[in-house]
Design an enzyme around this catalytic site. Structure first.
Site, PDB file in Angstrom:
ATOM      1  N   ASP A  13       0.807  -1.220   0.000  1.00  0.00           N
ATOM      2  CA  ASP A  13       0.000   0.000   0.000  1.00  0.00           C
ATOM      3  C   ASP A  13       0.841   1.271   0.000  1.00  0.00           C
ATOM      4  O   ASP A  13       0.432   2.309   0.528  1.00  0.00           O
ATOM      5  CB  ASP A  13      -0.957   0.024   1.215  1.00  0.00           C
ATOM      6  CG  ASP A  13      -1.877  -1.181   1.211  1.00  0.00           C
ATOM      7  OD1 ASP A  13      -2.219  -1.653   0.120  1.00  0.00           O
ATOM      8  OD2 ASP A  13      -2.252  -1.630   2.309  1.00  0.00           O
ATOM      9  N   LYS A  16       1.843   2.248  -5.050  1.00  0.00           N
ATOM     10  CA  LYS A  16       2.374   1.731  -6.321  1.00  0.00           C
ATOM     11  C   LYS A  16       1.428   2.050  -7.471  1.00  0.00           C
ATOM     12  O   LYS A  16       1.858   2.407  -8.567  1.00  0.00           O
ATOM     13  CB  LYS A  16       2.555   0.198  -6.230  1.00  0.00           C
ATOM     14  CG  LYS A  16       3.530  -0.240  -5.164  1.00  0.00           C
ATOM     15  CD  LYS A  16       3.536  -1.758  -4.993  1.00  0.00           C
ATOM     16  CE  LYS A  16       2.276  -2.323  -4.410  1.00  0.00           C
ATOM     17  NZ  LYS A  16       2.003  -1.939  -3.011  1.00  0.00           N
ATOM     18  N   GLY A  40      -4.643  -4.184  -3.729  1.00  0.00           N
ATOM     19  CA  GLY A  40      -5.630  -3.155  -4.034  1.00  0.00           C
ATOM     20  C   GLY A  40      -4.843  -1.914  -4.403  1.00  0.00           C
ATOM     21  O   GLY A  40      -4.190  -1.325  -3.552  1.00  0.00           O
ATOM     22  N   HIS A  41      -4.838  -1.566  -5.674  1.00  0.00           N
ATOM     23  CA  HIS A  41      -4.018  -0.445  -6.153  1.00  0.00           C
ATOM     24  C   HIS A  41      -4.947   0.691  -6.573  1.00  0.00           C
ATOM     25  O   HIS A  41      -5.726   0.553  -7.515  1.00  0.00           O
ATOM     26  CB  HIS A  41      -3.147  -0.896  -7.327  1.00  0.00           C
ATOM     27  CG  HIS A  41      -2.125  -1.915  -6.921  1.00  0.00           C
ATOM     28  ND1 HIS A  41      -1.201  -2.433  -7.791  1.00  0.00           N
ATOM     29  CD2 HIS A  41      -1.869  -2.505  -5.736  1.00  0.00           C
ATOM     30  CE1 HIS A  41      -0.428  -3.300  -7.154  1.00  0.00           C
ATOM     31  NE2 HIS A  41      -0.827  -3.366  -5.905  1.00  0.00           N
ATOM     32  N   GLN A 211       1.958  -5.980  -3.409  1.00  0.00           N
ATOM     33  CA  GLN A 211       2.395  -6.111  -2.026  1.00  0.00           C
ATOM     34  C   GLN A 211       3.650  -5.255  -1.814  1.00  0.00           C
ATOM     35  O   GLN A 211       3.861  -4.305  -2.533  1.00  0.00           O
ATOM     36  CB  GLN A 211       2.631  -7.588  -1.650  1.00  0.00           C
ATOM     37  CG  GLN A 211       1.350  -8.412  -1.538  1.00  0.00           C
ATOM     38  CD  GLN A 211       0.763  -8.820  -2.857  1.00  0.00           C
ATOM     39  OE1 GLN A 211       1.441  -9.383  -3.704  1.00  0.00           O
ATOM     40  NE2 GLN A 211      -0.504  -8.546  -3.066  1.00  0.00           N
TER      41      GLN A 211
HETATM   42  P1  GDP Z   1      -0.806   0.421  -3.514  1.00  0.00           P
HETATM   43  O1  GDP Z   1      -1.391  -0.867  -3.064  1.00  0.00           O
HETATM   44  O2  GDP Z   1       0.660   0.498  -3.296  1.00  0.00           O
HETATM   45  O3  GDP Z   1      -1.160   0.789  -4.925  1.00  0.00           O
HETATM   46  O4  GDP Z   1      -1.451   1.552  -2.579  1.00  0.00           O
HETATM   47  P2  GDP Z   1      -3.003   1.658  -2.133  1.00  0.00           P
HETATM   48  O5  GDP Z   1      -3.787   2.178  -3.278  1.00  0.00           O
HETATM   49  O6  GDP Z   1      -3.464   0.408  -1.496  1.00  0.00           O
HETATM   50  O7  GDP Z   1      -2.897   2.709  -0.958  1.00  0.00           O
HETATM   51  C1  GDP Z   1      -2.417   3.988  -1.156  1.00  0.00           C
HETATM   52  C2  GDP Z   1      -3.518   4.984  -0.747  1.00  0.00           C
HETATM   53  O8  GDP Z   1      -2.968   6.273  -0.600  1.00  0.00           O
HETATM   54  C3  GDP Z   1      -4.605   5.118  -1.781  1.00  0.00           C
HETATM   55  O9  GDP Z   1      -5.812   5.409  -1.142  1.00  0.00           O
HETATM   56  C4  GDP Z   1      -4.132   6.302  -2.626  1.00  0.00           C
HETATM   57  O10 GDP Z   1      -5.202   6.991  -3.275  1.00  0.00           O
HETATM   58  C5  GDP Z   1      -3.516   7.164  -1.562  1.00  0.00           C
HETATM   59  N1  GDP Z   1      -2.374   7.978  -2.005  1.00  0.00           N
HETATM   60  C6  GDP Z   1      -1.397   7.641  -2.873  1.00  0.00           C
HETATM   61  N2  GDP Z   1      -0.466   8.615  -2.946  1.00  0.00           N
HETATM   62  C7  GDP Z   1      -0.880   9.584  -2.096  1.00  0.00           C
HETATM   63  C8  GDP Z   1      -0.328  10.835  -1.704  1.00  0.00           C
HETATM   64  O11 GDP Z   1       0.739  11.253  -2.130  1.00  0.00           O
HETATM   65  N3  GDP Z   1      -1.023  11.550  -0.769  1.00  0.00           N
HETATM   66  C9  GDP Z   1      -2.196  11.119  -0.254  1.00  0.00           C
HETATM   67  N4  GDP Z   1      -2.803  11.884   0.649  1.00  0.00           N
HETATM   68  N5  GDP Z   1      -2.745   9.940  -0.605  1.00  0.00           N
HETATM   69  C10 GDP Z   1      -2.091   9.179  -1.507  1.00  0.00           C
HETATM   70  P1  IMO Z   2      -0.896  -4.116  -2.268  1.00  0.00           P
HETATM   71  O1  IMO Z   2      -0.453  -4.648  -3.614  1.00  0.00           O
HETATM   72  C1  IMO Z   2      -0.886  -4.594   2.053  1.00  0.00           C
HETATM   73  C2  IMO Z   2      -0.766  -8.689   3.604  1.00  0.00           C
HETATM   74  C3  IMO Z   2      -1.997  -9.136   4.355  1.00  0.00           C
HETATM   75  C4  IMO Z   2      -1.375 -10.102   5.342  1.00  0.00           C
HETATM   76  C5  IMO Z   2      -0.275 -10.764   4.503  1.00  0.00           C
HETATM   77  C6  IMO Z   2      -0.684 -12.100   3.907  1.00  0.00           C
HETATM   78  O2  IMO Z   2      -2.194  -3.411  -2.301  1.00  0.00           O
HETATM   79  O3  IMO Z   2       0.196  -3.323  -1.640  1.00  0.00           O
HETATM   80  P2  IMO Z   2      -2.281 -12.769   1.883  1.00  0.00           P
HETATM   81  O4  IMO Z   2      -3.737 -12.533   1.685  1.00  0.00           O
HETATM   82  O5  IMO Z   2      -1.414 -12.192   0.819  1.00  0.00           O
HETATM   83  O6  IMO Z   2      -1.943 -14.202   2.155  1.00  0.00           O
HETATM   84  O7  IMO Z   2      -1.940 -11.980   3.263  1.00  0.00           O
HETATM   85  O8  IMO Z   2       0.028  -9.862   3.474  1.00  0.00           O
HETATM   86  N1  IMO Z   2      -1.012  -8.158   2.243  1.00  0.00           N
HETATM   87  C7  IMO Z   2      -1.005  -6.867   1.927  1.00  0.00           C
HETATM   88  N2  IMO Z   2      -0.850  -5.769   2.701  1.00  0.00           N
HETATM   89  N3  IMO Z   2      -1.009  -4.454   0.723  1.00  0.00           N
HETATM   90  C8  IMO Z   2      -1.133  -5.542  -0.062  1.00  0.00           C
HETATM   91  O9  IMO Z   2      -1.154  -5.454  -1.410  1.00  0.00           O
HETATM   92  C9  IMO Z   2      -1.170  -6.819   0.528  1.00  0.00           C
HETATM   93  N4  IMO Z   2      -1.298  -8.069   0.054  1.00  0.00           N
HETATM   94  C10 IMO Z   2      -1.181  -8.877   1.110  1.00  0.00           C
HETATM   95  O10 IMO Z   2      -2.621  -8.054   5.001  1.00  0.00           O
HETATM   96  O11 IMO Z   2      -0.741  -9.396   6.371  1.00  0.00           O
HETATM   97 MG    MG Z   3      -2.889  -1.581  -1.786  1.00  0.00          MG
END
Ligand code: GDP
Ligand code: IMO
Ligand code: MG
Length: 408
Positions: A13, A16, A40-41, A211
């Site tokens: 998270d 990416k 979840g991206h 991840q």
């Molecule tokens: P990923 O899994 O690495 O793609 O990241 P996620 O989407 O799961 O989580 C990142 C969260 O932070 C999302 O809700 C994005 O919309 C938000 N986000 C990303 N970059 C920024 C930033 O620079 N500032 C803020 N406030 N939110 C951001």
């Molecule tokens: P993105 O791509 C954050 C974590 C789960 C748990 C561990 C194992 O959005 O960054 P799993 O279901 O993969 O067997 O769970 O890994 N986990 C993540 N945490 N972002 C993710 O993906 C994750 N994918 C798995 O919360 O701790």
């Molecule tokens: Mg994510």
């Protein structure tokens, strides 16, 4: 043409999705190499916000094709739902391809994930419950079912065998699977022919990690990890390309740290500051909605991640979230029994932390687009992160929207 890789270098998270979205317009293919819909991206473009689970984050750029590589594990239902959602907002979903080598996540994998977690009791990993571990277990045990098996029909017998092997606790899933195939099979390609054909034709490839590096099955905080190789090396395995075909490797890190699920997290803040980070950063899981654990940036972990990925650069996200904190901490060292310790000591009960403090700033950063527009304290903080990582920072993100990016 060499491929460029983007990976998360914390516990997932990191942002990416938003980084890949910002870059993807310059590429012909954006590819996922591992994981499944545990990811979840999030991408935000104008008033459109998408939380992508399996389709690569280049989908809102019109140029690239989107390739789900052989190292991934894909739920058919999840895949179809995502494709329908994307078609509904006008995306040409013919751009989405799945490798015939990718493995299928069946409902029985999800059921086993939950059974395994319950059996672990207090030592549960806090998985996303998506069947990711069981699907990779089947792959390694050579019982997995691939998209090639869906294509040639051999899946039915294999699926029956797998379900029988689990003692009849699981229901037959052949018929349900067969019904989904017409919507899945048009996207399936010979992944090696597709990708190498494209590379040989001079196409530009951007590789999107899922991840984070500290969740890597081999180099993360085992056993509190996911079941795939999330580090840059995993891109070669998951796409069937050689290390010589990789150009740059950019690591994405938040300006602080979060983790969702169980496992070691040395810089975690259990106090009001942690709560404030969670609220300001909207740190709730994209997939499960769980509150993310929050803490300061961990420079020991970041340096470790820079090494195991061979980073050539980094992108810092969510710097805007730190506005308004009087001071900002960074974990700069681990100690066990007074002696400096490496990242490998991360789960050690006796771990002590060295923390360095940085001056905070108040200004709203969301409108900044150049380094010179950042408050002096924020620029100094970024300069320190660069030093800690040991690689140049390419960009700093200051908001979730595509354009909220300070390009260095
Ligand atoms: P990923 O899994 O690495 O793609 O990241 P996620 O989407 O799961 O989580 C990142 C969260 O932070 C999302 O809700 C994005 O919309 C938000 N986000 C990303 N970059 C920024 C930033 O620079 N500032 C803020 N406030 N939110 C951001
Ligand atoms: P993105 O791509 C954050 C974590 C789960 C748990 C561990 C194992 O959005 O960054 P799993 O279901 O993969 O067997 O769970 O890994 N986990 C993540 N945490 N972002 C993710 O993906 C994750 N994918 C798995 O919360 O701790
Ligand atoms: Mg994510």
């Amino acid at each position: 043409m060499k491929a460029d890789v983007v990976v998360g270098i914390q516990w997932g998270d990191e942002g990416k999705g938003r980084v890949v979205d910002a870059l993807a317009g310059r590429y012909d293919i954006v590819a996922r190499f591992g994981g499944g819909d545990n990811a979840g991206h999030t991408i935000v473009v104008g008033d459109q916000k998408l939380a992508l689970r399996i389709v690569p984050s280049g989908v809102l750029q019109t140029r690239p094709e989107l390739f789900i590589g052989g190292g991934t594990v894909v739920s058919l239902e999840g895949f179809i739902k995502e494709i329908e959602m994307l078609a509904g907002i006008g995306v040409d979903v013919r751009r989405i391809k799945v490798s015939d080598r990718a493995h299928v996540v069946f409902p029985y994998h999800g059921a086993l994930d939950l059974i395994n977690e319950a059996a672990r009791g207090g030592a549960a990993l806090g998985t996303t419950g998506r069947g990711i571990g069981p699907a990779y277990t089947d792959k390694t045990a050579r019982s997995g079912i691939t998209f090639a098996d869906l294509h040639d029909g051999s899946f039915a017998e294999k699926l029956r065998v797998n379900i029988t092997a689990h003692g009849g606790r699981l229901t037959d899933q052949v018929e349900a699977t067969s019904k989904l195939l017409p919507r899945v099979l048009p996207h399936v390609v010979d992944g090696v022919e597709y990708l190498h054909g494209a590379l040989e034709g001079g196409k530009r490839l951007l590789i999107e990690g899922a991840q984070g590096s500290l969740l890597d099955i081999g180099y993360g905080t085992y056993p509190y990890v996911t079941s795939s190789h999330t580090i840059a090396g995993g891109a070669c395995i998951g796409l069937g390309i050689g290390p010589t075909q990789i150009g740059t490797v950019a690591g994405v890190a938040k300006a602080y740290c979060t983790r969702v699920g169980a496992g070691p997290f040395p810089s975690e803040l259990h106090d009001d500051v942690g709560t404030r980070l969670r609220e300001r950063g909207a740190e709730f899981g994209t997939v499960t909605g769980r509150p993310r654990r929050c803490g300061w940036f961990d420079a020991v972990a970041a340096r470790y991640a820079a090494r195991i990925n061979g980073l050539t650069s980094a992108v810092i996200t969510k710097l805007d979230v730190l506005s308004g904190f009087e001071r900002i901490g960074v974990v700069t060292g681990y100690r066990v029994d007074g002696a400096p310790a490496a990242f490998g000591a991360v789960g050690e009960a006796l771990l002590d932390l060295e923390v360095r403090w940085f001056e905070g700033w108040d200004a709203d950063l969301s409108g900044c687009r150049k380094m010179a527009q950042l408050p002096r304290a924020a620029a100094a903080y970024v300069a320190y992160l660069e030093e800690a990582l040991g690689v140049p920072i390419d960009a700093v993100s200051v908001g979730p929207e595509r354009e909220a990016l300070v390009v260095v």
